[in-house]
Scaffold this motif. Sequence first.
Motif, short mmCIF file in Angstrom:
data_model
loop_
_atom_site.label_atom_id
_atom_site.label_comp_id
_atom_site.label_asym_id
_atom_site.label_seq_id
_atom_site.Cartn_x
_atom_site.Cartn_y
_atom_site.Cartn_z
N GLU A 49 79.87 44.07 40.40
CA GLU A 49 80.77 43.16 41.10
C GLU A 49 81.52 42.25 40.14
O GLU A 49 82.70 41.97 40.32
CB GLU A 49 79.98 42.32 42.11
N MET A 50 80.83 41.77 39.10
CA MET A 50 81.41 40.82 38.16
C MET A 50 82.15 41.49 37.01
O MET A 50 82.97 40.86 36.33
CB MET A 50 80.31 39.91 37.58
N GLY A 51 81.87 42.77 36.78
CA GLY A 51 82.46 43.44 35.63
C GLY A 51 81.89 42.95 34.32
O GLY A 51 82.52 43.06 33.27
N ILE A 52 80.68 42.40 34.38
CA ILE A 52 79.99 41.89 33.19
C ILE A 52 78.74 42.73 32.98
O ILE A 52 77.83 42.72 33.82
CB ILE A 52 79.61 40.41 33.36
N TYR A 53 78.69 43.45 31.86
CA TYR A 53 77.56 44.34 31.59
C TYR A 53 76.81 43.85 30.35
O TYR A 53 77.40 43.69 29.28
CB TYR A 53 78.06 45.78 31.39
N LEU A 54 75.53 43.58 30.53
CA LEU A 54 74.72 43.04 29.44
C LEU A 54 74.12 44.14 28.59
O LEU A 54 73.71 45.18 29.11
CB LEU A 54 73.61 42.16 30.01
N LYS A 55 74.10 43.91 27.29
CA LYS A 55 73.47 44.83 26.36
C LYS A 55 72.35 44.10 25.63
O LYS A 55 72.47 42.93 25.28
CB LYS A 55 74.50 45.35 25.35
N LYS A 56 71.27 44.83 25.38
CA LYS A 56 70.13 44.22 24.71
C LYS A 56 70.50 43.82 23.30
O LYS A 56 71.20 44.56 22.59
CB LYS A 56 68.95 45.19 24.70
N ILE A 57 70.06 42.65 22.89
CA ILE A 57 70.40 42.12 21.57
C ILE A 57 69.29 42.41 20.57
O ILE A 57 69.55 42.80 19.43
CB ILE A 57 70.66 40.61 21.67
#
Length: 548
Positions: A539-547
């Motif tokens: 919905e937000m278009g924000i995709y988290l990647k592991k750091i």
Amino acid sequence: MRKYRKITASISALCVLTLVGCAKSEAETKKMTAREEITWAELYCDVDWWHPGAWSTESGTITGEITRQTGVALKSTVPLQNADKQLSLMLLNDELPDLVTVVNSTLIGQITSSGKVWKLDEFLETYCPDSHLLSAFPEDIKEALIKRDGAWYAYPSHMNSVDARKIWKPCDSYYWDLVNYNDNNGIMWNRNLLERLGISVDALSTEEQVLDAWNRARNSDVWINGGEIIPLLVDGSGYWDPTVKYLQYTFGAEYIDKDGNYRDILLSPESKHALYFLNKACRNGYLQPEQLNYTNDTVKQKIASGNVLCFIGNVANTDLDATEWVSSGAILSSQGKTPVLAKNLQGGIGWMQTFISKDCENPKELARFLDYMTSEEGMLDWYFGTEGEHYSVGEDGRIIQNQEQADLKSNYSETNLAVFWMFENTSWIRSILAPPEESSRQAQDDAIKNAFGKDKHTVIYNSAPLALYSSLLSDNPELLKMDEELTSLKEAWISRVILAESEIEFEQEYEAMQKAFCAHGIAEIDEEKNRIFQENQREMGIYLKKIN
């Protein structure tokens, strides 16, 4: 007379929208309060360190001015213990106070699903149809509240979001730094004790250096005000949130696994390292076990004593004189992990959530009160005081606070200046208040709160998709109950793990904790939270990647 019209006109045309919508003209208001009886309303708050002063209706007082403008006075109840349990019983027995301010997420879910509090838009449309809250409330915050609760029930404190900053734009780059880096949880050091111990704050960046500083303090012969140095102070009985959370972040713990799926942060190996770090501090005598039961007032007393070398927790809850403290930012893990800061850069739903009971006897008066307390005129009154006496206005329209105001604010439990946190609007304050002098107490306080985010080693990521409100689990009551019980289970187990008396016992307790979480369905709960998390990302278009 206060010069609200002059001040707001010099700030922006938006102020026309945000002046008191349903209040009468000043002359009419004076007549109203002169001829009408005062309406006393009850407010219940579950934040046990909120200590407002007694409400005075006398002219010339902060609360007296509020009563003059609205006809309302408050009787506040703030239990020091079991506030949430007491409120749950009130809810069950249909005895809700007129106004209810809570921060407990479980209680928020109970309140909004009870049918016993007003939807704010319906309440205002009925009793205060011209309210500024119906025409100039940040849309993204309202949407987040509706997503959490199913409708707009709560007025949130400390509003700060993308849409809020469009309405109330930060007036200086100083405040953009707060938007981008500020976090209340962190580590700070007593400048005087560092100097007495011969320790430079620049030499406190690694885990080993921090432990060495605590060791030097414990073995030193330095006494302050007749007492020994306290090497480390944690955030009292609620330490499991701010203290542990900071350590989880600085040691690199995240809410997602290597495949990008949601995972309870306590299950990460970096969280285990954070708990081990506190356990080591406890076993070595740097952290005294009784601290885990301190009230917030006790934490403040310890800070004020001058004996504390280091505090880890929520800096905003300490009442410290920030000019006497400094933050070292991140603690670099001995395991080489990158410090991370989960920060909702879109803006969340604030902190305190205030609800209005459907059983309130004077809804029209309460609507006028809410409208006034959240309007620019009202906030100028109760947050800043009197122009010419407590603040001045520069040619650029910015408010400049004076020392008298600072003194009154620091003594808010007596003066009631800036005490109504449940109506505090962070974005509005930053749009109108001139930034403080660099050497001031406020600037130093902000520097402490910015230190972790600004640390060159810290990676900040947008945590907006991680807004996993408990109400979103409400379609599965059994799962929701399991999640609530798991929260209490976590608190108890974290203390058991930290208080382990040896490394072997630590490993045993940690393993037992993991098994207890699994037996209580943490995998099933995480699966549902992951579904919400993935939906939020789309919905937000924000995709988290592991750091890490």
